[in-house]
Design a protein around this motif. Structure first.
Motif, short mmCIF file in Angstrom:
data_model
loop_
_atom_site.label_atom_id
_atom_site.label_comp_id
_atom_site.label_asym_id
_atom_site.label_seq_id
_atom_site.Cartn_x
_atom_site.Cartn_y
_atom_site.Cartn_z
N ALA A 1 0.81 -1.22 0.08
CA ALA A 1 -0.04 -0.05 0.08
C ALA A 1 0.96 1.28 -0.04
N LEU A 2 1.99 1.25 0.82
CA LEU A 2 2.63 2.45 1.05
C LEU A 2 3.47 2.66 -0.18
N SER A 3 3.91 1.62 -0.91
CA SER A 3 4.65 1.69 -2.55
C SER A 3 3.96 2.14 -3.41
N ALA A 4 2.43 2.08 -3.17
CA ALA A 4 1.64 2.68 -4.18
C ALA A 4 1.14 3.93 -3.78
N ARG A 5 1.73 4.57 -2.64
CA ARG A 5 1.35 6.00 -2.01
C ARG A 5 -0.10 5.84 -1.74
N SER A 6 -0.36 4.73 -0.67
CA SER A 6 -1.77 4.83 -0.30
C SER A 6 -1.69 4.10 0.90
N VAL A 7 -2.66 4.15 1.68
CA VAL A 7 -2.44 3.37 2.94
C VAL A 7 -3.95 2.12 2.91
N ASN A 8 -3.89 1.23 3.84
CA ASN A 8 -4.78 0.23 4.07
C ASN A 8 -5.00 -0.20 5.53
N MET A 9 -5.82 -0.91 5.93
CA MET A 9 -5.76 -1.28 7.29
C MET A 9 -4.72 -2.09 7.74
N ASP A 10 -3.82 -2.54 6.89
CA ASP A 10 -2.58 -3.25 7.29
C ASP A 10 -1.54 -2.20 7.91
N VAL A 11 -1.77 -1.02 7.45
CA VAL A 11 -0.64 0.12 8.05
C VAL A 11 -0.52 0.29 9.56
N PRO A 12 -2.02 0.69 10.08
CA PRO A 12 -1.99 0.80 11.49
C PRO A 12 -1.58 -0.74 12.18
N ILE A 13 -2.02 -1.82 11.61
CA ILE A 13 -1.81 -3.22 12.29
C ILE A 13 -0.52 -3.29 12.45
N SER A 14 0.43 -3.02 11.23
CA SER A 14 1.90 -3.20 11.39
C SER A 14 2.46 -2.29 12.22
N ILE A 15 2.00 -0.97 12.42
CA ILE A 15 2.73 -0.18 13.23
C ILE A 15 2.43 -0.45 14.73
N ALA A 16 0.97 -0.96 14.97
CA ALA A 16 0.97 -1.22 16.30
C ALA A 16 1.58 -2.44 16.66
N VAL A 17 1.77 -3.43 15.58
CA VAL A 17 2.29 -4.73 16.16
C VAL A 17 3.91 -4.36 16.35
N LEU A 18 4.48 -3.95 15.28
CA LEU A 18 5.91 -3.63 15.29
C LEU A 18 6.53 -2.56 16.68
N ALA A 19 5.64 -1.78 16.92
CA ALA A 19 5.86 -0.74 17.93
C ALA A 19 5.72 -1.49 19.30
N THR A 20 4.72 -2.23 19.51
CA THR A 20 4.46 -2.85 20.80
C THR A 20 5.57 -4.10 21.02
N PHE A 21 5.85 -4.91 19.98
CA PHE A 21 7.04 -5.71 19.82
C PHE A 21 8.49 -5.29 20.37
N PHE A 22 8.80 -3.99 19.75
CA PHE A 22 10.05 -3.87 20.20
C PHE A 22 10.10 -2.94 21.38
N ALA A 23 8.93 -2.37 21.84
CA ALA A 23 8.82 -1.48 23.06
C ALA A 23 8.94 -2.80 24.08
N GLY A 24 8.48 -3.89 23.78
CA GLY A 24 8.66 -4.96 24.92
C GLY A 24 9.90 -5.72 24.77
N VAL A 25 10.68 -5.62 23.68
CA VAL A 25 11.93 -5.85 23.74
C VAL A 25 12.97 -5.06 24.63
N LYS A 26 12.64 -3.60 24.36
CA LYS A 26 13.45 -2.69 25.18
C LYS A 26 13.04 -2.90 26.42
N SER A 27 11.72 -3.10 27.02
CA SER A 27 11.49 -3.18 28.26
C SER A 27 12.33 -4.40 28.89
#
Length: 788
Positions: free
Chosen positions: A238-264
């Protein structure tokens, strides 16, 4: 030191000479085949494929040049007979594509083929490893399409129906592996983390707690990077096509939460929500698996029709001796013997015998239909009782079963307006969610809250519009499957939406309300012609007509006919023994002042003089009157037959508004006038003369006994020759609209209600995960009610 091939992942030879610059770096490849494929991808500006892919590609063909030359054989018209469908200059084929390993492959194929001149449509189904391709035969050849695919690493062959279920099972296994892993790890991590949250272990020391965090991190990592990979791929596309879809917030939420957990975990400070990540991915995959299953169930209702078509047939030779041969080799004009209990191989006309035929695989009706000499038998139906000899009318490729599959595949490839609007709204909604999450983070950061990050994550998760994206397509897919199962074939998915707005139904009389099985009731002739001569000339002219009325004129001895011509809606004409004859309506034959009785409705003209008249009668179809009483719309009869006959039928079925003696042009103009008055018109017809008005109506319906021209024009085809399926069409259409509205109201209502709690910090990430995922599951489950 040996490296692995950047394209296929296999080991490179020592000091490999095969290299290509990709993504700004020099990449080593294992063979000339991979080098040729990678170079082709680069030259076409499609290097992003290597960023999107989640698995390595198939190994390139080292003898690629020889392989490309061999593909020219697919341009042979005789070879294309089996798998290419053509209308005018447009050809269409379904391809099985080898080498597809992930969603990025589908993106690459669609992008590459869309750039080729002459390609009309490309739709890739990654899960089933299939592509539907339409092209202009005058601009490009099939071999060039296959060569284009092979140059970027994909071997394409004509689709074989037997592989359909195999493809689904492979995709289903991948889904289950990801889902199973996520589910298993979710249970383990939740037990550990819930015990810590609720102090189930009593007073345990900090080192033990930290150990539990490390164990949870190890268990969560494969879920994030394997099970959750489908979401990251979708977001990148989606991002490569200069658009957004529901996978964008899902990916941000999953990866951000995961790496925050790794840091913690590494720093032994802060919070970690590993159980929320696992549960989030598991429930998301579960909702998508349900959608995947419902789509497959819909698709196989059409695709599995192929399993009813037998491989072999009893072909009769010149001495009427049955010889076992391939069904796909049958050609029009050949005769086949079908015994009791056997499946009819292709479409044809019964020329000897009688049988009770089970047509439930087409119409959904399990009561066998008695077929006599002259009736049509369809490939895939089962002969329950009796032996018949059938004259082949169509090749296996053009049989009704394959027509249904092509139409359904094309309809499923298109998106109705409701789905398009939902997609557009979802994009704006995603942007809004991202902005709200960012604003929430900034606000709580300014306020000095330590929970600012987790509040933003909760907003992303809780308001993710997955349910909204599933609301329309899941309902439409189930609706099309339901209709197809009951013998109603949609050629346009958006026609299902338009049915809801219909307020006027125009019905043709002959073949639609009546059986179309005409009998010659009475004949009148002038003094200078014999009855035998008039009937023989009429039978000769009508022998080449497709109109049902032609069946009333039968003669053992036909005359030589030249310059035959069909005038749709009027009649037919031709030269016999040096004289020009016309047979048809009073207008067509100038019979208004010939003095024949008023009940005459077919007239024969010789050299501009009317010499005979016929009264041809038809019988009303069973349960027509009962069916029409179930419809709430305004009903009219619109026919080319004489007004007196139309009036008689109208009285029988209880319709007070009727129009008779109308030419195709007059029918078209009348429908246009209704539309100009603001009416939404549905037209039911079956003949060539109905084609203009079918094309002009908002929704057009062809009944099962319609001509091929009428079926090609119609938006909806009733596979039975009765109209009692019409109320079912309206019921499913209304139910689908209701389900879509329920889905959208639920999805939007849930997001609006949960947003204040998430923004205010009252909603923790694990609560947001449960709410959002259950919302998606509820939408998909609600849609599947249509199938019941």
């Amino acid at each position: 030191m040996s490296t692995t091939c950047f394209h296929c992942g296999q080991a490179n030879p020592a000091e490999t000479p095969f290299t290509v610059t990709l993504l700004g770096e020099r990449r080593e490849l294992c063979c000339p085949g991979c080098e040729a494929v990678a170079t082709a991808i680069k030259e076409n500006g499609l290097e992003d494929y290597y960023q999107f892919r989640t698995e390595k590609a198939a190994k390139g063909d080292a003898s690629i040049l020889a392989s490309l030359d061999a593909l020219s054989v697919y341009d042979d018209p005789a070879l294309q007979e089996d798998f290419v469908y053509q209308t005018d200059d447009i050809k269409q084929i379904q391809l099985t594509i080898e080498g597809i390993t992930c969603a990025a492959c589908g993106w690459l194929i669609e992008k590459q083929l869309s750039r080729v001149s002459g390609i009309q449509q490309v739709a890739v189904n990654v899960g089933e490893r299939r592509a539907l391709v339409s092209w202009q035969a005058s601009n490009i050849t099939l071999s060039l399409i296959l060569k284009t695919l092979q140059k970027i690493g994909y071997k394409a062959l004509p689709f074989e129906p037997d592989e359909h279920e195999k493809s689904f099972k492979a995709e289903n296994n991948r889904f289950l592996k990801r889902l199973g892993l996520a589910g298993l790890m979710t249970m383990q991590v939740m037990m550990l983390m819930a015990a810590l949250y609720f102090d189930w272990f009593g007073n345990i020391d900090q080192d033990t707690k930290q150990y539990f965090y490390w164990v949870s991190l190890v268990l969560t990592t494969p879920v994030v990077f394997y099970s959750g990979s489908v979401f990251y791929i979708g977001a990148l596309k989606a991002l490569s096509a200069r658009s957004v879809n529901m996978d964008v917030p899902i990916s941000i939420a999953v990866l951000a939460t995961f790496f925050a957990g790794v840091k913690s975990t590494v720093l032994a400070q802060g919070e970690a929500y590993f159980e929320s990540i696992c549960m989030f991915i598991f429930l998301l995959l579960l909702s998508r698996y349900l959608e995947h299953s419902s789509r497959h169930r819909a698709a196989t209702i059409s695709a599995n029709l192929q399993q009813f078509v037998p491989v072999t047939a009893n072909i009769l030779d010149e001495t009427n001796t049955p010889i076992r041969g391939l069904a796909k080799s049958l050609r029009p004009g050949q005769h086949v013997l079908v015994k009791a209990g056997e499946t009819i191989p292709v479409d044809g006309i019964i020329i000897e015998g009688a049988a009770d035929i089970d047509e439930s695989m087409l119409t959904g009706e399990f009561e066998p239909v008695n077929k006599q000499v002259g009736d049509t038998a369809y490939g895939g139906t089962i002969n329950r009782v009796g032996n018949v000899i059938i004259k082949v009318e169509k090749t296996l490729k053009e049989a009704l079963v394959n027509q249904i599959i092509r139409i359904q595949t094309t309809a499923m490839a298109g998106k109705p307006k409701a789905a398009q609007m939902a997609d557009i709204f979802s994009q704006y909604f995603v942007v809004a969610v991202l902005l709200i999450a960012l604003s929430s983070y900034l606000y709580w950061t300014i306020q000095g809250s330590e929970q600012a990050f987790w509040i933003a994550i909760a907003v992303l998760v809780a308001t993710c519009p997955c349910a909204l994206g599933l609301a329309t397509p899941s309902a439409l897919t189930c609706a099309m499957a339901k209709l197809n199962k009951n013998g109603i074939l949609l050629k346009r998915a958006e026609a299902l939406e338009q049915v809801n707005s219909i307020d006027l139904i125009a019905l043709d009389k002959t073949g639609t309300l009546t059986e179309g099985k005409f009998i010659l009731h009475h004949t009148w002739i002038t003094e200078d012609v014999s009855l035998e001569q008039a009937c023989r000339v009429a039978a000769t002219l009508e022998s080449r007509s497709e109109h049902p009325i032609a069946n009333a004129f039968i003669s053992e001895e036909l005359l030589a006919l030249n310059n035959f011509k069909v005038t749709p809606g009027y009649g037919v004409s031709g030269d016999i023994d040096g004289k020009h004859y016309k047979i048809g309506s009073a207008t067509f034959t100038s019979a208004h002042h010939c003095g024949f009785p008023k009940q005459a409705n077919v007239f024969l003209q010789r050299n501009d003089v009317c010499i005979a008249a016929f009264e041809v009668t038809d019988k009303l179809k069973s349960d027509v009157a009962e069916t029409l009483r179930l419809l709430d719309q305004r009903l009219i009869i619109l026919s080319g037959d004489q007004l007196k006959q139309v009036q008689h039928v109208a009285r029988e079925v209880g319709i007070t508004e009727y129009y008779g003696g109308h030419t195709p042009e007059q029918k078209y103009q009348l429908v246009q006038s209704f539309q100009q008055q603001g009416h939404k018109v549905m037209m039911l017809g079956d003949g060539i003369n109905d084609t203009p008005v079918l094309a002009s109506s908002h929704v057009s319906v062809a009944v099962g006994n319609a001509t091929d021209v009428a079926k090609s024009t119609a938006d909806v085809i009733l596979l039975k020759d009765k109209i009692n399926l019409l109320p079912q069409l309206f019921r499913v259409s209304r139910q689908t609209r209701k389900i879509i509205r329920q889905n959208i109201m639920w999805a939007v209502g849930y997001n609006l209600c949960i947003l204040p709690f998430a923004v205010s910090g009252l909603l923790s990430p694990w609560m947001a995960v449960i709410g959002m995922s259950l919302s998606s599951i509820i939408v998909v489950t609600n849609s599947t009610r249509i199938l019941k």
